[in-house]
Scaffold this active site. Structure first.
Site, PDB file in Angstrom:
ATOM      1  N   CYS A   1     -66.730 -32.868  25.955  1.00 32.02           N
ATOM      2  CA  CYS A   1     -67.902 -32.566  25.123  1.00 32.02           C
ATOM      3  C   CYS A   1     -69.069 -33.545  25.284  1.00 32.02           C
ATOM      4  O   CYS A   1     -70.183 -33.121  25.601  1.00 32.02           O
ATOM      5  CB  CYS A   1     -67.493 -32.505  23.660  1.00 32.02           C
ATOM      6  SG  CYS A   1     -66.409 -31.115  23.334  1.00 32.02           S
TER       7      CYS A   1
ATOM      8  N   PHE B   1     -65.914 -45.160  16.039  1.00 38.44           N
ATOM      9  CA  PHE B   1     -66.727 -45.090  17.266  1.00 38.44           C
ATOM     10  C   PHE B   1     -67.442 -46.406  17.561  1.00 38.44           C
ATOM     11  O   PHE B   1     -68.538 -46.417  18.091  1.00 38.44           O
ATOM     12  CB  PHE B   1     -67.719 -43.915  17.205  1.00 38.44           C
ATOM     13  CG  PHE B   1     -67.025 -42.593  17.386  1.00 38.44           C
ATOM     14  CD1 PHE B   1     -67.050 -41.951  18.609  1.00 38.44           C
ATOM     15  CD2 PHE B   1     -66.297 -42.032  16.353  1.00 38.44           C
ATOM     16  CE1 PHE B   1     -66.365 -40.756  18.794  1.00 38.44           C
ATOM     17  CE2 PHE B   1     -65.607 -40.842  16.526  1.00 38.44           C
ATOM     18  CZ  PHE B   1     -65.648 -40.201  17.744  1.00 38.44           C
TER      19      PHE B   1
ATOM     20  N   ASP C   1     -57.534 -13.920  26.313  1.00 34.08           N
ATOM     21  CA  ASP C   1     -58.067 -14.761  27.391  1.00 34.08           C
ATOM     22  C   ASP C   1     -58.099 -13.924  28.671  1.00 34.08           C
ATOM     23  O   ASP C   1     -57.361 -12.958  28.810  1.00 34.08           O
ATOM     24  CB  ASP C   1     -57.216 -16.019  27.587  1.00 34.08           C
ATOM     25  CG  ASP C   1     -58.008 -17.151  28.217  1.00 34.08           C
ATOM     26  OD1 ASP C   1     -58.336 -18.126  27.518  1.00 34.08           O
ATOM     27  OD2 ASP C   1     -58.323 -17.048  29.441  1.00 34.08           O
TER      28      ASP C   1
ATOM     29  N   ARG D   1     -61.458 -33.699  31.837  1.00 36.97           N
ATOM     30  CA  ARG D   1     -62.868 -33.394  32.094  1.00 36.97           C
ATOM     31  C   ARG D   1     -63.747 -34.628  31.863  1.00 36.97           C
ATOM     32  O   ARG D   1     -63.695 -35.231  30.791  1.00 36.97           O
ATOM     33  CB  ARG D   1     -63.324 -32.227  31.200  1.00 36.97           C
ATOM     34  CG  ARG D   1     -62.793 -30.898  31.697  1.00 36.97           C
ATOM     35  CD  ARG D   1     -63.173 -29.760  30.793  1.00 36.97           C
ATOM     36  NE  ARG D   1     -62.329 -29.678  29.623  1.00 36.97           N
ATOM     37  CZ  ARG D   1     -62.403 -28.713  28.710  1.00 36.97           C
ATOM     38  NH1 ARG D   1     -63.304 -27.757  28.844  1.00 36.97           N
ATOM     39  NH2 ARG D   1     -61.594 -28.696  27.666  1.00 36.97           N
TER      40      ARG D   1
ATOM     41  N   THR E   1     -68.547 -23.870  27.785  1.00 36.88           N
ATOM     42  CA  THR E   1     -69.993 -23.964  28.043  1.00 36.88           C
ATOM     43  C   THR E   1     -70.236 -25.244  28.849  1.00 36.88           C
ATOM     44  O   THR E   1     -70.816 -26.205  28.349  1.00 36.88           O
ATOM     45  CB  THR E   1     -70.809 -24.002  26.730  1.00 36.88           C
ATOM     46  OG1 THR E   1     -70.220 -24.957  25.835  1.00 36.88           O
ATOM     47  CG2 THR E   1     -70.839 -22.660  26.050  1.00 36.88           C
TER      48      THR E   1
ATOM     49  N   GLY F   1     -65.424 -49.962  25.312  1.00 36.27           N
ATOM     50  CA  GLY F   1     -64.487 -49.488  26.326  1.00 36.27           C
ATOM     51  C   GLY F   1     -65.206 -49.153  27.614  1.00 36.27           C
ATOM     52  O   GLY F   1     -66.328 -49.617  27.849  1.00 36.27           O
TER      53      GLY F   1
END
Ligand SMILES: NC(=O)c1ccc[n+]([C@@H]2O[C@H](COP(=O)([O-])OP(=O)(O)OC[C@H]3O[C@@H](n4cnc5c(N)ncnc54)[C@H](O)[C@@H]3O)[C@@H](O)[C@H]2O)c1
Length: 474
Positions: free
Chosen positions: A263, A252, A30, A331, A86, A256
């Site tokens: 992602c 899924f 890293d 994130r 990414t 909510g």
């Protein structure tokens, strides 16, 4: 096999540790000196259940090590994996390939023997060929092939997902690379986990299509949930009734506050941009992105409704800020939209999260961090369940209601049954996709409720019975 893994984030570290557990020799590299120092010290820089113990076992066995030096990591490596971030490129929604291309360039300079350069990062269609061009341009003598090996692990269950995947996808166009990739994944192949070999473009597309499909499924059920609230249906019963259909499946389908995380938001945006760029727009995904934003905004309205139309001056306790349980990843978490909106509306916001504080402290300025749900609830006028960590699934609701100045609950993950909430002493409650009969969601007192129901008797038992009727086997 000897493997170099570039990037020790949620994907690179888990992949590196798991490959070493397969018996391969792995060196993880890293750019971040603090991360590498921690890892060398035996500490995992992220929260991922089970990772620290598995890492320790493989370090002790001499199969796993960490370095800042890419050339050292690549010495004798048969495969070099790129597992760098990414993120969304600022301004246009495309995937930002800066880190991937920088890694490709660095690989090119260190390549002094044949190796497969494998992209594990989620990258737009065509990227693997661009990686090959970058390497060839920087080092025309380099002897290598590229392979696309997108990762499907879920944070919070990453080790199990990596060790027991639904499938492994490998895109390539070279037999030599295929031999190396099949040796790397042999331990999974021997245990009958499907390995899907495709061309480079198809492998890249599988990852985006899979994520966009899952984001669509979540968004679909969230939109159905909004309609359920209007027509008096219960989304939990509806999800159960739908999910038992084998063609649909029950995963899924939990309503909510909208999807978030590292992602789905960025990958849906990148896919939508790819569609536009190729004059083949993916209109479903464009709509999913829009509806998901609206879903988050709807949650803010719900909380305001719960607080009798305004949060101004009220103390609101928020339970859970990470984008899902069992991760410290913030994130694109729904909390990053919802909490600042509450503060903007004049609320005093307290938050609790078992692992989110380290990241959350910079990302959520103006909140007060509390140790646990009970401390957060003391004197509060609304309690919001935003992330369904296990410790928020078995709360002593009666104790919470007793501690609050006004016991109101916004259960944005539908963790609790309405009759239980009411019996605990809550005077108002909002959930997602279900009207909590007998508990006014909008306003507190009997009169408001009677106005809404036209003075009719409220049917407290109905949602519970409806759900019970749908249990399998009955
Ligand atoms: N997080 C997930 O759940 C998940 C799941 C599947 C796929 N993915 C994909 O995997 C990729 C990585 O995601 P992540 O969540 O692990 O990212 P991350 O941000 O957690 O980790 C990326 C790491 O790469 C390091 N890095 C960047 N450039 C480098 C370089 N040139 N040399 C060495 N290290 C470098 C960074 O310091 C960082 O530690 C992304 O493309 C993502 O879309 C993520």
């Amino acid at each position: 096999m000897k493997i170099a893994m570039i990037g020790t984030g949620y994907v690179g570290l888990v992949s590196g540790v798991c490959f070493s557990d397969f018996g391969h020799e792995v060196v993880c590299v890293d750019k971040d000196p603090a991360k590498i120092a921690k890892l060398k010290d035996g500490k995992v820089p992220i929260f991922e259940p089970g990772l620290e113990a598995l890492m320790a076992r493989n370090v002790a066995a001499g199969r796993l090590s960490f370095t800042l030096d890419l050339a050292e990591a690549m010495r004798d490596a048969e495969a070099v994996f790129i597992a760098v971030g990414t993120p969304t490129r600022r301004g246009d929604g495309h995937a930002d390939l800066t880190y991937v291309m920088a890694a490709a360039e660095e690989i090119a300079h260190a390549l002094d023997h044949y190796a497969v350069v494998v992209t594990k990062s989620t990258v737009p269609i065509g990227t693997n060929r661009k990686v090959a061009e970058v390497i060839r341009h920087a080092n025309p003598a380099a002897d290598f092939d590229v392979a696309s090996n997108p990762e499907f692990l879920r944070e919070g269950a990453a080790i199990d997902d990596f060790m027991r995947p639904d499938r492994v996808v490998v895109g390539l166009d070279s037999e030599r690379a295929k031999k190396i990739m099949s040796d790397i994944y042999r331990p999974l192949f021997l245990r009958d986990f499907p390995i899907v070999y495709t061309g480079l473009e198809s492998a890249e597309m599988i990852k985006y299509a899979a994520n966009a499909f899952l984001a669509t499924k979540i968004t679909f059920i969230n939109e159905i949930a909004a309609l359920c609230e209007r027509v008096g249906a219960d989304i939990k019963a509806v999800s159960k009734g739908m999910g038992l259909d084998g063609r649909i499946g029950n995963k899924f389908l939990h309503a909510g506050p909208g999807y978030g995380g590292s992602c789905f938001p960025k990958d849906t945006k990148a896919l939508a941009r790819m569609g536009q760029d190729h004059a083949s727009p993916i209109q479903i995904v464009e709509t999913v992105i829009k509806v998901n934003d609206e879903t988050k905004r709807r949650m803010i309205e719900k909380i305001e409704d719960l607080c009798e139309g305004s949060c101004r001056g009220k103390t609101v306790a928020v339970l859970g800020v990470t984008f899902k349980p069992n991760t410290d990843d913030m994130r694109d978490a729904p909390s990053l939209t919802i909490v600042p909106a509450l503060i903007g509306a004049g609320a005093k916001v307290r938050v609790v999260d078992p692992e989110g504080r380290r990241e959350g402290e910079h990302l959520l300025p103006g909140v007060t961090w509390m140790e646990d749900a009970y401390e957060a609830a003391e004197g509060a006028e609304a309690l919001v369940i935003l992330t369904e960590w296990n410790e928020f699934r078995a709360l002593d609701l009666q104790r919470l209601a007793g501690l609050m100045a006004v016991p109101r609950l916004a259960d944005l993950r539908n963790v609790y049954e309405p009759d239980v909430v009411r019996a605990a002493g809550f005077v108002a409650c909002e959930a997602v996709g279900r009207r909590l009969e007998g508990l006014p969601g909008r306003g507190l007192n009997e009169e408001t409720d009677n106005e809404e129901t036209g003075g009719a008797a409220v049917l407290v038992e109905e949602p519970a019975r409806e759900t019970a009727e749908l249990q399998p086997g009955e």
